[in-house]
Design a protein around this motif. Structure first.
Motif, PDB file in Angstrom:
ATOM      1  N   SER A  82       0.828  -1.209   0.000  1.00  0.00           N
ATOM      2  CA  SER A  82       0.000   0.000   0.000  1.00  0.00           C
ATOM      3  C   SER A  82       0.859   1.254   0.000  1.00  0.00           C
ATOM      4  N   ALA A  83       1.936   1.244   0.767  1.00  0.00           N
ATOM      5  CA  ALA A  83       2.821   2.406   0.839  1.00  0.00           C
ATOM      6  C   ALA A  83       3.474   2.684  -0.517  1.00  0.00           C
ATOM      7  N   ILE A  84       3.878   1.625  -1.199  1.00  0.00           N
ATOM      8  CA  ILE A  84       4.476   1.803  -2.528  1.00  0.00           C
ATOM      9  C   ILE A  84       3.482   2.469  -3.468  1.00  0.00           C
ATOM     10  N   ALA A  85       2.247   1.970  -3.481  1.00  0.00           N
ATOM     11  CA  ALA A  85       1.229   2.536  -4.366  1.00  0.00           C
ATOM     12  C   ALA A  85       0.891   3.979  -3.991  1.00  0.00           C
ATOM     13  N   PHE A 101      -6.905   4.329   4.664  1.00  0.00           N
ATOM     14  CA  PHE A 101      -6.099   3.362   5.411  1.00  0.00           C
ATOM     15  C   PHE A 101      -5.928   3.769   6.869  1.00  0.00           C
ATOM     16  N   LEU A 102      -5.905   5.060   7.128  1.00  0.00           N
ATOM     17  CA  LEU A 102      -5.723   5.531   8.496  1.00  0.00           C
ATOM     18  C   LEU A 102      -7.029   5.625   9.270  1.00  0.00           C
ATOM     19  N   SER A 103      -8.158   5.534   8.584  1.00  0.00           N
ATOM     20  CA  SER A 103      -9.462   5.739   9.223  1.00  0.00           C
ATOM     21  C   SER A 103      -9.775   4.746  10.352  1.00  0.00           C
ATOM     22  N   PRO A 104      -9.360   3.452  10.263  1.00  0.00           N
ATOM     23  CA  PRO A 104      -9.683   2.549  11.379  1.00  0.00           C
ATOM     24  C   PRO A 104      -9.127   3.000  12.718  1.00  0.00           C
ATOM     25  N   SER A 105      -8.008   3.731  12.712  1.00  0.00           N
ATOM     26  CA  SER A 105      -7.426   4.194  13.972  1.00  0.00           C
ATOM     27  C   SER A 105      -8.226   5.331  14.585  1.00  0.00           C
ATOM     28  N   LEU A 106      -9.109   5.958  13.794  1.00  0.00           N
ATOM     29  CA  LEU A 106      -9.931   7.064  14.299  1.00  0.00           C
ATOM     30  C   LEU A 106     -11.263   6.583  14.857  1.00  0.00           C
ATOM     31  N   ILE A 107     -11.616   5.337  14.563  1.00  0.00           N
ATOM     32  CA  ILE A 107     -12.893   4.783  15.012  1.00  0.00           C
ATOM     33  C   ILE A 107     -12.657   3.963  16.282  1.00  0.00           C
ATOM     34  N   VAL A 140      -4.037  -3.151  12.735  1.00  0.00           N
ATOM     35  CA  VAL A 140      -2.601  -2.917  12.544  1.00  0.00           C
ATOM     36  C   VAL A 140      -2.277  -2.140  11.269  1.00  0.00           C
ATOM     37  N   LEU A 141      -3.154  -2.173  10.261  1.00  0.00           N
ATOM     38  CA  LEU A 141      -2.849  -1.522   8.987  1.00  0.00           C
ATOM     39  C   LEU A 141      -2.544  -0.030   9.120  1.00  0.00           C
ATOM     40  N   PRO A 142      -3.304   0.752   9.896  1.00  0.00           N
ATOM     41  CA  PRO A 142      -2.959   2.177  10.013  1.00  0.00           C
ATOM     42  C   PRO A 142      -1.529   2.417  10.481  1.00  0.00           C
ATOM     43  N   TYR A 143      -1.023   1.560  11.354  1.00  0.00           N
ATOM     44  CA  TYR A 143       0.330   1.737  11.866  1.00  0.00           C
ATOM     45  C   TYR A 143       1.378   1.343  10.825  1.00  0.00           C
ATOM     46  N   THR A 144       1.168   0.220  10.166  1.00  0.00           N
ATOM     47  CA  THR A 144       2.150  -0.226   9.178  1.00  0.00           C
ATOM     48  C   THR A 144       2.203   0.714   7.979  1.00  0.00           C
ATOM     49  N   VAL A 145       1.041   1.157   7.496  1.00  0.00           N
ATOM     50  CA  VAL A 145       1.007   2.059   6.338  1.00  0.00           C
ATOM     51  C   VAL A 145       1.681   3.383   6.670  1.00  0.00           C
ATOM     52  N   CYS A 149       5.123   4.378   4.848  1.00  0.00           N
ATOM     53  CA  CYS A 149       4.970   5.544   3.968  1.00  0.00           C
ATOM     54  C   CYS A 149       5.965   6.640   4.343  1.00  0.00           C
ATOM     55  N   ALA A 150       6.096   6.905   5.635  1.00  0.00           N
ATOM     56  CA  ALA A 150       7.023   7.943   6.090  1.00  0.00           C
ATOM     57  C   ALA A 150       8.454   7.598   5.712  1.00  0.00           C
ATOM     58  N   SER A 151       8.839   6.339   5.859  1.00  0.00           N
ATOM     59  CA  SER A 151      10.193   5.926   5.513  1.00  0.00           C
ATOM     60  C   SER A 151      10.419   5.954   4.003  1.00  0.00           C
ATOM     61  N   LEU A 152       9.414   5.540   3.249  1.00  0.00           N
ATOM     62  CA  LEU A 152       9.542   5.504   1.793  1.00  0.00           C
ATOM     63  C   LEU A 152       9.642   6.909   1.213  1.00  0.00           C
ATOM     64  N   ARG A 153       8.927   7.860   1.814  1.00  0.00           N
ATOM     65  CA  ARG A 153       9.007   9.249   1.340  1.00  0.00           C
ATOM     66  C   ARG A 153      10.387   9.855   1.600  1.00  0.00           C
ATOM     67  N   ASN A 154      11.064   9.391   2.640  1.00  0.00           N
ATOM     68  CA  ASN A 154      12.393   9.922   2.969  1.00  0.00           C
ATOM     69  C   ASN A 154      13.521   9.220   2.221  1.00  0.00           C
ATOM     70  N   THR A 155      13.168   8.194   1.459  1.00  0.00           N
ATOM     71  CA  THR A 155      14.179   7.466   0.688  1.00  0.00           C
ATOM     72  C   THR A 155      14.550   8.262  -0.562  1.00  0.00           C
ATOM     73  N   ASP A 156      15.820   8.337  -0.848  1.00  0.00           N
ATOM     74  CA  ASP A 156      16.300   9.068  -2.019  1.00  0.00           C
ATOM     75  C   ASP A 156      15.920   8.327  -3.295  1.00  0.00           C
TER      76      ASP A 156
END
Length: 257
Positions: A82-85, A101-107, A140-145, A149-156
């Motif tokens: 999901s993070a790649i996409a 993807f983050l919505s389950p953590s808000l419910i 668990v998906l909200p945490y893994t995504v 995602c944060a790590s992938l965005r910081n990758t050169d």
């Protein structure tokens, strides 16, 4: 100067509020009395052995361990895909899907468990094992995504392009160049997913079936009818297990770096 002292005092009070219950649990787990009480009447390890004599606690521990491991592995894999996409596709749709993807953590978890029970179990009539695994995946998906995602965005992105100019296919460039860079994030995502899945009560409460009690639910049932320090001893063992688990993951992440 007074401002810094006030901040320090507030920080100390916050940490005391957080750690004081844990310290009390550790102390009462060694109590030789048949009830949770202070001061201690004596020091004993019998409640730690009592944990292994309880079939409900040992059986639910195995269930929680297998469930949390399966949910964490699948959740980390789905989080990576999901993070790649989401990161590679930069448009409004990706932003919308990221929020989905983050919505389950808000419910609230109890609402999520009830909805899943009504939809998956009652309407779709899916087996309770698969339903329970699906519920924990949503946890668990909200945490893994988010972590991946944060790590992938910081990758050169330049190192991936360099690999592709040297003859690697997009898949080979990702596996050989990007994936090693993401290993600390993957380990962190797995660890956080495992802890959240293992400790979950609300979703498990709705989706569990006969003989499928998870450990937190079994502990809650135990203290409803018993007031001995067995659960305190089990809590100390779980704290130790979590600490060892975190140290191993942290050591592995540091070694990769």
């Amino acid at each position: 100067m007074y401002k810094h002292k006030a901040i320090t005092l507030i920080s100390v009070l916050v940490f005391f509020f957080l750690f004081c219950p844990l310290i009390l649990i550790i102390i009462t787990s060694f109590n030789s009395a048949d009830s949770i009480s202070l001061p201690l009447k004596g020091i004993s390890l019998k409640w730690f052995f009592q944990v292994f004599k309880s079939r409900s606690l040992t059986g639910s521990f195995k269930t929680s361990l297998i469930l949390a491991f399966a949910a964490s592995v699948i959740g980390t894999l789905l989080g990576l895909l999901s993070a790649i996409a989401l990161v590679k596709t930069k448009n409004r749709v990706s932003v919308f899907l990221y929020n989905v993807f983050l919505s389950p953590s808000l419910i609230p978890g109890i609402v999520t468990g009830y909805i899943l029970f009504k939809f998956i179990v009652v309407q779709l009539q899916i087996g309770l094992v698969l339903a329970l695994l699906t519920g924990h995946l949503l946890i668990v998906l909200p945490y893994t995504v988010r972590i991946i995602c944060a790590s992938l965005r910081n990758t050169d992105e330049g190192i991936e392009e360099a690999a592709r100019t040297l003859g690697c296919t997009p898949v080979q460039a990702f596996i050989k160049v990007i994936l090693p860079e993401l290993e600390p994030a993957l380990l962190s995502a797995f660890m956080l997913a495992f802890i959240n899945s293992f400790n979950n009560i609300p979703v498990s409460m709705y989706l569990k079936g006969p003989g499928m009690d998870t450990l937190p639910y079994a502990m809650m049932n135990y203290i409803e009818y018993n007031y001995d320090p067995t659960v305190s001893a089990l809590s100390v063992m779980l704290m130790g297990m979590t600490l060892i688990f975190m140290l191993v993951i942290d050591h592995a992440a540091m070694k990769k770096e």
